[in-house]
Design an enzyme around this catalytic site. Structure first.
Site, PDB file in Angstrom:
ATOM      1  N   ARG A 117      52.958-101.436  63.623  1.00  0.00           N
ATOM      2  CA  ARG A 117      52.040-102.458  65.182  1.00  0.00           C
ATOM      3  C   ARG A 117      52.831-102.393  66.065  1.00  0.00           C
ATOM      4  O   ARG A 117      52.955-103.619  66.476  1.00  0.00           O
ATOM      5  CB  ARG A 117      51.880-103.942  64.713  1.00  0.00           C
ATOM      6  N   SER A 161      44.563-109.414  61.191  1.00  0.00           N
ATOM      7  CA  SER A 161      44.951-109.487  61.294  1.00  0.00           C
ATOM      8  C   SER A 161      45.738-110.025  61.825  1.00  0.00           C
ATOM      9  O   SER A 161      46.369-110.695  63.467  1.00  0.00           O
ATOM     10  CB  SER A 161      45.657-108.248  60.230  1.00  0.00           C
ATOM     11  N   GLU A 185      50.951-111.050  64.846  1.00  0.00           N
ATOM     12  CA  GLU A 185      50.111-109.368  65.307  1.00  0.00           C
ATOM     13  C   GLU A 185      49.949-110.071  66.439  1.00  0.00           C
ATOM     14  O   GLU A 185      49.698-108.990  67.397  1.00  0.00           O
ATOM     15  CB  GLU A 185      49.632-108.856  64.336  1.00  0.00           C
TER      16      GLU A 185
HETATM   17  N1  EPU Z   1      45.850-110.135  49.255  1.00  0.00           N
HETATM   18  C1  EPU Z   1      45.913-111.593  48.803  1.00  0.00           C
HETATM   19  N2  EPU Z   1      44.840-112.287  49.445  1.00  0.00           N
HETATM   20  C2  EPU Z   1      44.548-112.387  50.472  1.00  0.00           C
HETATM   21  C3  EPU Z   1      44.206-110.633  51.483  1.00  0.00           C
HETATM   22  C4  EPU Z   1      45.522-110.221  50.426  1.00  0.00           C
HETATM   23  O1  EPU Z   1      46.219-111.422  47.741  1.00  0.00           O
HETATM   24  O2  EPU Z   1      43.863-113.102  51.006  1.00  0.00           O
HETATM   25  C5  EPU Z   1      46.620-108.695  48.630  1.00  0.00           C
HETATM   26  C6  EPU Z   1      45.357-107.950  48.599  1.00  0.00           C
HETATM   27  O3  EPU Z   1      45.405-107.935  47.038  1.00  0.00           O
HETATM   28  C7  EPU Z   1      46.257-105.845  48.280  1.00  0.00           C
HETATM   29  C8  EPU Z   1      47.537-106.907  49.632  1.00  0.00           C
HETATM   30  O4  EPU Z   1      47.106-108.372  50.106  1.00  0.00           O
HETATM   31  O5  EPU Z   1      47.055-106.582  47.607  1.00  0.00           O
HETATM   32  C9  EPU Z   1      47.354-106.280  50.954  1.00  0.00           C
HETATM   33  O6  EPU Z   1      45.864-106.587  51.583  1.00  0.00           O
HETATM   34  P1  EPU Z   1      45.261-105.267  52.522  1.00  0.00           P
HETATM   35  O7  EPU Z   1      44.944-104.059  51.695  1.00  0.00           O
HETATM   36  O8  EPU Z   1      43.902-105.902  53.018  1.00  0.00           O
HETATM   37  O9  EPU Z   1      45.432-105.338  53.716  1.00  0.00           O
HETATM   38  P2  EPU Z   1      46.810-106.036  54.242  1.00  0.00           P
HETATM   39  O10 EPU Z   1      48.366-106.152  54.255  1.00  0.00           O
HETATM   40  O11 EPU Z   1      46.298-107.706  54.240  1.00  0.00           O
HETATM   41  C10 EPU Z   1      46.739-104.189  56.201  1.00  0.00           C
HETATM   42  C11 EPU Z   1      46.470-104.392  58.021  1.00  0.00           C
HETATM   43  C12 EPU Z   1      45.176-104.177  58.286  1.00  0.00           C
HETATM   44  C13 EPU Z   1      44.574-102.949  58.188  1.00  0.00           C
HETATM   45  C14 EPU Z   1      45.065-103.345  56.512  1.00  0.00           C
HETATM   46  C15 EPU Z   1      44.517-101.805  55.579  1.00  0.00           C
HETATM   47  C16 EPU Z   1      48.869-105.620  58.844  1.00  0.00           C
HETATM   48  C17 EPU Z   1      48.922-106.598  59.549  1.00  0.00           C
HETATM   49  N3  EPU Z   1      47.307-105.703  58.770  1.00  0.00           N
HETATM   50  O12 EPU Z   1      45.792-105.585  56.051  1.00  0.00           O
HETATM   51  O13 EPU Z   1      44.338-104.456  60.181  1.00  0.00           O
HETATM   52  O14 EPU Z   1      43.329-103.234  57.711  1.00  0.00           O
HETATM   53  O15 EPU Z   1      45.987-103.560  55.812  1.00  0.00           O
HETATM   54  O16 EPU Z   1      45.290-101.064  56.426  1.00  0.00           O
HETATM   55  O17 EPU Z   1      48.956-104.823  58.774  1.00  0.00           O
HETATM   56  C18 EPU Z   1      44.036-105.151  61.616  1.00  0.00           C
HETATM   57  O18 EPU Z   1      45.753-105.097  62.489  1.00  0.00           O
HETATM   58  O19 EPU Z   1      43.716-106.280  62.454  1.00  0.00           O
HETATM   59  C19 EPU Z   1      43.827-105.350  60.212  1.00  0.00           C
HETATM   60  C20 EPU Z   1      43.043-105.750  60.270  1.00  0.00           C
END
Ligand code: EPU
Length: 336
Positions: free
Chosen positions: A164, A236, A332
């Site tokens: 990012r 995010s 972010e």
């Molecule tokens: N999780 C929780 N609770 C929550 C959200 C997530 O426990 O409320 C846990 C999930 O169960 C999972 C882990 O956290 O084990 C990761 O969650 P998720 O796969 O939803 O992805 P993320 O790390 O929350 C990142 C990006 C997103 C992108 C997703 C999928 C960042 C800051 N965010 O989110 O990007 O879509 O991975 O690749 O890196 C964005 O940048 O605007 C964005 C949406």
């Protein structure tokens, strides 16, 4: 080109915050943009560059010039074996470009389906999702340098892409108005299915192809991420924090279900959404600002919020996550 004075940015930020800027410069032609920056000799401190406005939180009016580039077009400019080079205008809606690529059988951006915003903003942020980052497909970025008043082509190495992040968020912040981005896509793509439920969702849809991957990603995103038209948000809000492996290990001892992602030998990323949920914030609302009930990493405007209200909620979350886990979350989203 159109220059407007005291212009409302409400329609140009996906948090739907009512703020204004001093000047708003909408521009589709590079030559006109060049002429404008040459005559005004601006410096980056008095400038903001907006794409789809999906990565901004405005807490006050902006007393400067907002550039809104609207260059269009999506053109194959070269081929080399299985590789196809495509030059895309910065004003093209990102997901329209992804749809076009998938339709033509060109791989490299399909996992980034439905990421909001315009093409021009994608290198700045190095958007990423579901095991793919845009920096992997970018060959070069064309831009207008507002300081020198000239047109430049910036190669991928100079962009310094990382999670990012890019040079456009640091030394070159608000200095280059991106006009075109050239991508290298592949006619024989290597599918990326390892992230989360992507593989299972694709299999449910049939054979593995660019089309089913796109469809699967759209389904996964729509199930978790709020539609900005219904619940204004900026995706995010925080980055997944980078920490030392030894520190993460000590946290995992206490919280065995904490998701971690390897980065290098000594570092890992923690799932910020998990930290925020575990700290009790999921679904909470303060005033008109809330934490999304399905994805705690997303802050939402529940209706009529000010930027200050959302920033206040973000600060409360940061403090609480720090007190519980000893981790400082970093936004972010650009907070203005
Ligand atoms: N999780 C929780 N609770 C929550 C959200 C997530 O426990 O409320 C846990 C999930 O169960 C999972 C882990 O956290 O084990 C990761 O969650 P998720 O796969 O939803 O992805 P993320 O790390 O929350 C990142 C990006 C997103 C992108 C997703 C999928 C960042 C800051 N965010 O989110 O990007 O879509 O991975 O690749 O890196 C964005 O940048 O605007 C964005 C949406």
């Amino acid at each position: 080109m159109e220059v407007r004075e005291s212009f409302s940015l409400k329609k140009f930020n996906t948090f739907d915050i009512e703020v204004a800027c001093k000047y708003f410069v909408e521009c589709e032609r590079e030559e006109e943009l060049l002429e404008f920056v040459r005559s005004y000799e601006l410096n980056p401190e008095e400038v903001l560059i907006l794409g789809g406005g999906s990565n901004f939180l405005f807490t006050e009016d902006f007393d400067g010039v907002v550039f809104y580039p609207t260059m269009q077009g999506c053109e194959v400019v070269g081929e080399d074996g299985d590789d196809v080079y495509v030059r895309v205008g910065s004003g093209v809606v990102w997901d329209d470009f992804v749809a076009w690529a998938v339709e033509h059988g060109y791989g490299g951006v399909e996992n980034l389906s439905l990421v909001p915003g315009h093409v021009g903003a994608t290198p700045v942020q190095n958007i990423g999702a579901y095991g793919m980052e845009v920096g992997e497909s970018i060959v070069s970025v064309e831009a207008v340098d507002i300081v020198k008043g000239e047109k430049v082509t910036i190669d991928v190495v100079t962009c310094r892409f990382s999670y990012r992040d890019s040079i456009f968020k640091h030394e070159w912040k608000n200095r280059f108005v991106v006009t075109y981005v050239t991508f290298r896509l592949s006619k024989r793509p290597v599918f990326r299915l390892h992230y989360g439920s992507v593989h299972d969702e694709v299999i449910r849809l049939g054979d593995i192809s660019l089309k089913t991957i796109r469809q699967a990603i759209i389904r996964i995103r729509e199930a978790k991420l709020p539609d900005v038209k219904v619940l204004p948000n900026a995706g995010s809000f925080f980055k997944n924090p980078l920490v030392e492996r030894a520190f993460a290990d000590s946290l995992i001892e206490k919280y065995p279900s904490l998701p971690v992602y390897p980065v290098d030998e000594d570092h890992v990323k923690l799932a910020a959404g998990w930290l925020i949920e575990f700290a009790g914030w999921k679904g909470k609302v303060i005033g008109h600002a809330g934490v999304h009930e399905k994805q705690a990493l997303v802050l939402v405007n529940t209706g009529g919020a000010t930027g200050i209200e959302i920033a206040h909620l973000a600060n409360e979350i940061k403090k609480s996550v720090f007190l519980q886990f000893g981790v400082w979350l970093e936004a972010e989203v650009n907070v203005i």
